[in-house]
Design a protein around this motif. Sequence first.
Motif, PDB file in Angstrom:
ATOM      1  N   ASP A  68     -23.989 -34.276 -25.413  1.00  8.46           N
ATOM      2  CA  ASP A  68     -23.207 -32.900 -24.752  1.00  8.46           C
ATOM      3  C   ASP A  68     -23.858 -31.763 -25.206  1.00  8.46           C
ATOM      4  N   GLN A  69     -23.368 -30.495 -24.793  1.00  7.25           N
ATOM      5  CA  GLN A  69     -24.006 -29.251 -25.041  1.00  7.25           C
ATOM      6  C   GLN A  69     -23.841 -29.120 -26.452  1.00  7.25           C
ATOM      7  N   THR A  70     -23.198 -29.638 -27.386  1.00 11.81           N
ATOM      8  CA  THR A  70     -23.085 -29.441 -28.837  1.00 11.81           C
ATOM      9  C   THR A  70     -24.155 -30.122 -29.408  1.00 11.81           C
ATOM     10  N   GLY A  71     -24.538 -31.307 -28.957  1.00  2.52           N
ATOM     11  CA  GLY A  71     -25.632 -32.148 -29.455  1.00  2.52           C
ATOM     12  C   GLY A  71     -24.986 -33.462 -29.807  1.00  2.52           C
ATOM     13  N   ALA A  72     -23.762 -33.741 -29.403  1.00  2.00           N
ATOM     14  CA  ALA A  72     -22.741 -34.826 -29.907  1.00  2.00           C
ATOM     15  C   ALA A  72     -23.271 -35.920 -28.969  1.00  2.00           C
ATOM     16  N   LEU A  73     -23.454 -37.207 -29.376  1.00  2.00           N
ATOM     17  CA  LEU A  73     -23.756 -38.271 -28.567  1.00  2.00           C
ATOM     18  C   LEU A  73     -22.434 -38.577 -27.854  1.00  2.00           C
ATOM     19  N   SER A  74     -22.496 -38.661 -26.730  1.00  6.69           N
ATOM     20  CA  SER A  74     -21.262 -38.717 -25.881  1.00  6.69           C
ATOM     21  C   SER A  74     -21.327 -40.330 -25.006  1.00  6.69           C
ATOM     22  N   GLY A  75     -22.421 -40.939 -25.069  1.00  5.94           N
ATOM     23  CA  GLY A  75     -22.217 -42.354 -24.415  1.00  5.94           C
ATOM     24  C   GLY A  75     -23.963 -42.490 -24.167  1.00  5.94           C
ATOM     25  N   THR A  76     -24.024 -43.582 -23.718  1.00  3.08           N
ATOM     26  CA  THR A  76     -25.223 -44.329 -23.399  1.00  3.08           C
ATOM     27  C   THR A  76     -25.292 -45.218 -22.212  1.00  3.08           C
ATOM     28  N   ILE A  77     -26.446 -45.453 -21.566  1.00  2.00           N
ATOM     29  CA  ILE A  77     -26.478 -46.011 -20.177  1.00  2.00           C
ATOM     30  C   ILE A  77     -27.730 -47.269 -20.629  1.00  2.00           C
ATOM     31  N   ALA A  78     -26.941 -48.330 -20.396  1.00  2.78           N
ATOM     32  CA  ALA A  78     -28.033 -49.636 -20.605  1.00  2.78           C
ATOM     33  C   ALA A  78     -28.843 -49.729 -19.493  1.00  2.78           C
ATOM     34  N   TRP A  79     -30.028 -50.562 -19.873  1.00  3.70           N
ATOM     35  CA  TRP A  79     -30.936 -50.827 -18.629  1.00  3.70           C
ATOM     36  C   TRP A  79     -30.338 -51.838 -17.820  1.00  3.70           C
ATOM     37  N   GLY A  80     -30.150 -51.509 -16.452  1.00  4.98           N
ATOM     38  CA  GLY A  80     -29.599 -52.324 -15.458  1.00  4.98           C
ATOM     39  C   GLY A  80     -28.260 -52.339 -15.291  1.00  4.98           C
ATOM     40  N   GLU A  81     -27.619 -51.231 -16.122  1.00  6.71           N
ATOM     41  CA  GLU A  81     -26.212 -50.917 -15.883  1.00  6.71           C
ATOM     42  C   GLU A  81     -25.798 -50.581 -14.406  1.00  6.71           C
ATOM     43  N   ARG A  82     -24.825 -51.022 -13.885  1.00  3.70           N
ATOM     44  CA  ARG A  82     -24.440 -50.495 -12.599  1.00  3.70           C
ATOM     45  C   ARG A  82     -24.324 -49.163 -12.113  1.00  3.70           C
ATOM     46  N   ALA A  83     -24.956 -48.679 -11.094  1.00  2.00           N
ATOM     47  CA  ALA A  83     -25.040 -47.215 -10.726  1.00  2.00           C
ATOM     48  C   ALA A  83     -23.795 -46.494 -10.944  1.00  2.00           C
ATOM     49  N   ASP A  84     -22.603 -47.164 -10.497  1.00  4.48           N
ATOM     50  CA  ASP A  84     -21.421 -46.364 -10.439  1.00  4.48           C
ATOM     51  C   ASP A  84     -20.884 -46.132 -11.795  1.00  4.48           C
ATOM     52  N   PHE A  85     -21.048 -47.105 -12.670  1.00  2.00           N
ATOM     53  CA  PHE A  85     -20.824 -46.939 -14.249  1.00  2.00           C
ATOM     54  C   PHE A  85     -21.699 -45.591 -14.566  1.00  2.00           C
ATOM     55  N   ALA A  86     -22.966 -45.839 -14.215  1.00  2.00           N
ATOM     56  CA  ALA A  86     -23.814 -44.839 -14.785  1.00  2.00           C
ATOM     57  C   ALA A  86     -23.592 -43.303 -14.044  1.00  2.00           C
ATOM     58  N   ARG A  87     -23.167 -43.407 -13.063  1.00  2.00           N
ATOM     59  CA  ARG A  87     -22.787 -42.099 -12.321  1.00  2.00           C
ATOM     60  C   ARG A  87     -21.568 -41.525 -13.030  1.00  2.00           C
ATOM     61  N   GLU A  88     -20.539 -42.275 -13.407  1.00  2.00           N
ATOM     62  CA  GLU A  88     -19.233 -41.843 -13.933  1.00  2.00           C
ATOM     63  C   GLU A  88     -19.721 -41.252 -15.378  1.00  2.00           C
ATOM     64  N   LYS A  89     -20.253 -41.938 -16.187  1.00  2.00           N
ATOM     65  CA  LYS A  89     -20.795 -41.549 -17.427  1.00  2.00           C
ATOM     66  C   LYS A  89     -21.539 -40.097 -17.240  1.00  2.00           C
ATOM     67  N   LEU A  90     -22.508 -39.776 -16.413  1.00  2.00           N
ATOM     68  CA  LEU A  90     -23.205 -38.652 -16.140  1.00  2.00           C
ATOM     69  C   LEU A  90     -22.186 -37.408 -15.685  1.00  2.00           C
ATOM     70  N   LYS A  91     -21.251 -37.806 -14.818  1.00  2.00           N
ATOM     71  CA  LYS A  91     -20.472 -36.844 -14.222  1.00  2.00           C
ATOM     72  C   LYS A  91     -19.653 -36.314 -15.480  1.00  2.00           C
ATOM     73  N   ARG A  92     -19.181 -37.298 -16.271  1.00  2.00           N
ATOM     74  CA  ARG A  92     -18.288 -36.745 -17.357  1.00  2.00           C
ATOM     75  C   ARG A  92     -19.197 -35.906 -18.478  1.00  2.00           C
ATOM     76  N   LEU A  93     -20.577 -36.238 -18.506  1.00  3.41           N
ATOM     77  CA  LEU A  93     -21.384 -35.518 -19.450  1.00  3.41           C
ATOM     78  C   LEU A  93     -21.318 -34.081 -18.722  1.00  3.41           C
ATOM     79  N   ILE A  94     -21.766 -33.823 -17.557  1.00  2.53           N
ATOM     80  CA  ILE A  94     -22.124 -32.787 -16.752  1.00  2.53           C
ATOM     81  C   ILE A  94     -21.052 -31.934 -16.857  1.00  2.53           C
ATOM     82  N   SER A  95     -19.877 -32.435 -16.558  1.00  6.49           N
ATOM     83  CA  SER A  95     -18.668 -31.666 -16.671  1.00  6.49           C
ATOM     84  C   SER A  95     -18.089 -31.158 -17.780  1.00  6.49           C
ATOM     85  N   GLY A  96     -18.759 -31.619 -19.025  1.00  9.39           N
ATOM     86  CA  GLY A  96     -18.451 -31.056 -20.331  1.00  9.39           C
ATOM     87  C   GLY A  96     -17.022 -31.571 -20.623  1.00  9.39           C
TER      88      GLY A  96
END
Length: 224
Positions: A196-224
């Motif tokens: 996140d913007q503070t440098g804290a590790l907020s999550g990971t995306i694994a290789w082959g992870e479902r696109a909808d799961f990855a999308r939700e993680k990125l949405k949460r990251l971007i929205s802060g």
Amino acid sequence: MGRDPKSIHKQLLISIGVTVFVLVAAMVGLVANRVAEQTVPSILPGLDSISFTLQSSDGPVSNDDLLGRPVAVFFGFTHCPEVCPTTLYTLTSLIDEIGADGSEAGDTQVGDNEAGDTQAANTQVVFITVDPERDTPAILADYIRSMSDQAIGLSGSRAAIDEAIKGFGVYAVKVPLDGDDGDYTMDHTATVFLYDQTGALSGTIAWGERADFAREKLKRLISG
């Protein structure tokens, strides 16, 4: 006259099938929500505590330079046949999708895409090579530019790359290929690290992870 036993049996099977389908769908939805909400244990380091200075085609980039915005970091190499180009394309495509729908990228009104697009555009994708002997900053820049204008490639000396690999806690090893020409590939961690913007590790995306799961993680990251 009584009902045909075969008809009763058929209807019973249909009812059971519908019930099972509903239960399975509910369980899948629950698992999807749990995965999307997954967080990383606090023992993993934040971006502010992983000290490195590597080289992009535009000059040096340190861990401190990446603070203040959402960041997605992954390790790879330009000779990678599948994992690395797929990861780069998927990450940048999902971020573009989120930016195109401003209502998903932050507290914006429906139909107002500008704020969400700005938040997504501010997200930095970072590709750190595990093969600096072949991946110069210029080669990385050309490789990335062919797929995205939202990512930067970082290289450096073997010692500097090894220090970054150690800091992020990833794995990378050279694997010789058959033949006498000295050619090789790289076996490496394919996880994407989200900060996140503070440098804290907020999550990971694994290789082959479902696109909808990855999308939700990125949405949460971007929205802060």
